[in-house]
Design a protein around this motif. Structure first.
Motif, PDB file in Angstrom:
ATOM      1  N   ASP A  60      -4.364  -9.805  25.259  1.00  0.00           N
ATOM      2  CA  ASP A  60      -4.618  -9.159  26.536  1.00  0.00           C
ATOM      3  C   ASP A  60      -6.080  -8.736  26.696  1.00  0.00           C
ATOM      4  O   ASP A  60      -6.467  -8.249  27.743  1.00  0.00           O
ATOM      5  N   ALA A  61      -6.857  -8.901  25.623  1.00  0.00           N
ATOM      6  CA  ALA A  61      -8.233  -8.426  25.661  1.00  0.00           C
ATOM      7  C   ALA A  61      -9.039  -9.193  26.709  1.00  0.00           C
ATOM      8  O   ALA A  61      -8.863 -10.389  26.873  1.00  0.00           O
ATOM      9  N   ARG A  93     -15.319  -3.104  14.490  1.00  0.00           N
ATOM     10  CA  ARG A  93     -14.088  -3.507  15.184  1.00  0.00           C
ATOM     11  C   ARG A  93     -14.078  -2.935  16.589  1.00  0.00           C
ATOM     12  O   ARG A  93     -14.536  -1.814  16.818  1.00  0.00           O
ATOM     13  N   ILE A  94     -13.569  -3.724  17.500  1.00  0.00           N
ATOM     14  CA  ILE A  94     -13.642  -3.332  18.899  1.00  0.00           C
ATOM     15  C   ILE A  94     -12.297  -3.634  19.557  1.00  0.00           C
ATOM     16  O   ILE A  94     -11.658  -4.629  19.265  1.00  0.00           O
ATOM     17  N   ASN A  95     -11.863  -2.706  20.386  1.00  0.00           N
ATOM     18  CA  ASN A  95     -10.517  -2.806  20.948  1.00  0.00           C
ATOM     19  C   ASN A  95     -10.485  -2.236  22.349  1.00  0.00           C
ATOM     20  O   ASN A  95     -11.198  -1.279  22.644  1.00  0.00           O
ATOM     21  N   SER A 141      -8.140   3.678  30.560  1.00  0.00           N
ATOM     22  CA  SER A 141      -8.434   2.548  29.684  1.00  0.00           C
ATOM     23  C   SER A 141      -9.530   2.964  28.724  1.00  0.00           C
ATOM     24  O   SER A 141     -10.506   3.597  29.115  1.00  0.00           O
ATOM     25  N   LEU A 142      -9.352   2.616  27.486  1.00  0.00           N
ATOM     26  CA  LEU A 142     -10.330   3.009  26.481  1.00  0.00           C
ATOM     27  C   LEU A 142     -10.964   1.786  25.849  1.00  0.00           C
ATOM     28  O   LEU A 142     -10.273   0.843  25.510  1.00  0.00           O
ATOM     29  N   LEU A 143     -12.276   1.816  25.711  1.00  0.00           N
ATOM     30  CA  LEU A 143     -12.949   0.816  24.900  1.00  0.00           C
ATOM     31  C   LEU A 143     -13.252   1.489  23.585  1.00  0.00           C
ATOM     32  O   LEU A 143     -14.016   2.451  23.525  1.00  0.00           O
TER      33      LEU A 143
END
Lengths: 281, 117
Positions: free
Chosen positions: B34-35, B62-64, B72-74
């Motif tokens: 979904d990214a 790491r990135i999510n 929404s969180l980055l």
């Protein structure tokens, strides 16, 4: 044209894909059974084999000796639709559309498939597409035009994972997704279910799989000897209304067309001592 | 069987293990599926930027993209524990004005703008 229905009747078929990602979970068995079940309910139904190169639906449906022309012939314009469709001998509402044994997988061109489906839509209530395993060209083409998807899943880790992957593809790569239409309506069909093993904690339960995939449950098909017996003889298992699997498929079909049916084979059935001694499994 | 169960108390049954493993692996796969598409490019840019200052490996950043309630969180995690610091070589950093001092307050003492009671 032999395909058209009664005068004044308008068919505009719904396209249903039977898909799973993983192979060997029972897609073809289920496609045959669901199509037979729909036909038994009076729906004009055609079941199409999308597994180009590995034709098997004809065997499961028991019409392997009647195949003359196939899906690819019709796509390429080498045969007319009514030359390739095989009418089932047991039920007048049921037609089988076999695939080709060609090794050229790209023969399944999307524009050709669309043209054939559009022609079929005018003559049927339901078009049941039996998808090949995997997520390659054939599988994507099979699910691309779907209005509904029946995700065939075994209660087993790799099958559940692949089903989740397929659900992702349905939500992003299908025609409905690409054209921002109402999303494909998805259903879970849990096959090869063994209540005994679930009770012993050796198998994921219906509830587990429902919770993980979070899609509505269409049916649970118990692991049953009748499935192999049916494919041995080329009879869709739904025609064997005595067998547990046959009844489970008929229930699933009833739910699909909007009826309420209680789930069977997910709770231990009460059996009399007499039946447990002498009844058949 | 029952007797055995009594003699050898509960082992975690395999269906429970299957369910737990599936939940974890699917959570990961769904997140990457979904990214948004820019995520990979962003990860690379961030890696380039960070590695100008400290030595890090690809897997240390790491990135999510996630969801917390309606927000929404980055989420960016950079692991630099024990990473070597590089001499500053970035021109933008060299020409940047010195960081403004951050006012610090001792715990238990009120901030200057709070009127003493």
């Amino acid at each position: 044209m032999p395909l058209s229905g009664e005068e004044g009747e308008v068919y505009l078929a719904r396209v249903i894909v039977l898909t799973s990602g993983k192979g060997g979970v029972g897609k073809t068995t289920s496609a045959a059974a669901i199509a037979a079940g729909l036909a038994l309910r009076g729906k004009r139904t055609v079941v199409i084999d999308f597994d180009v190169g590995l034709r098997n639906l004809d065997l499961v449906m028991g019409c392997e000796r009647r195949v003359v022309f196939d899906f690819i012939n019709v796509i390429n314009g080498d045969a007319k639709l009514n030359q390739a469709l095989i009418k089932d001998k047991r039920n007048d509402n049921l037609y089988i559309f076999p695939t080709s044994q060609t090794r050229d997988k790209e023969a399944l061109r999307r524009d050709g498939v669309e043209r054939v489906l559009d022609e079929l839509k005018e003559n049927f209530d339901y078009i049941v597409c039996d998808s090949p395993a995997g997520i390659e060209h054939g599988a994507i083409t099979a699910l691309y035009f779907a209005d509904s998807a029946i995700v065939v899943t075994n209660p087993e880790v790799s099958s559940v994972r692949d089903s989740d992957r397929i659900l992702g593809i349905l939500a992003s790569k299908s025609r409905r997704a690409e054209h921002n239409l109402e999303p494909v309506d998805v259903h879970l069909l849990l096959t090869r279910y063994s209540l005994e093993r679930v009770k012993r904690g050796e198998m994921l339960s219906v509830e587990d799989v429902k919770e993980i995939l979070s899609i509505p449950l269409l049916g649970v098909i118990p692991e049953s000897e009748s499935v192999l017996r049916a494919s041995n003889t080329g009879t869709p298992v739904a025609f064997d209304q005595e067998s547990p699997a046959g009844r489970a498929y008929l229930d699933a079909v009833a739910r699909f067309i909007g009826e309420q049916r209680e789930m069977r084979f997910v709770q231990p059935e009460r059996r009399s001592i007499f039946r447990s001694l002498f009844g058949r499994a | 069987m029952r007797l055995l169960d009594l003699l050898f108390p509960e082992r975690r049954n395999s269906a429970v293990i299957a369910k737990d493993r599936l939940k974890i692996v699917l959570a990961h796969e769904r997140a990457s599926r979904d990214a948004p598409e820019f995520l990979q490019a962003l990860q690379k840019d961030l890696l380039d930027a960070v590695s100008r200052y400290v030595e890090i490996r690809d897997d240390m950043l790491r990135i999510n993209v996630g969801q917390s309630g309606d927000t929404s969180l980055l989420e960016i995690n950079v692991e630099i524990d024990g990473a070597k610091v590089r001499p500053v070589q970035n021109s933008a950093a060299r020409n940047a004005p010195p960081p403004r001092p951050v006012p610090r307050f001792e715990a238990d003492t009120p901030a200057p703008w709070v009127k003493p009671v």
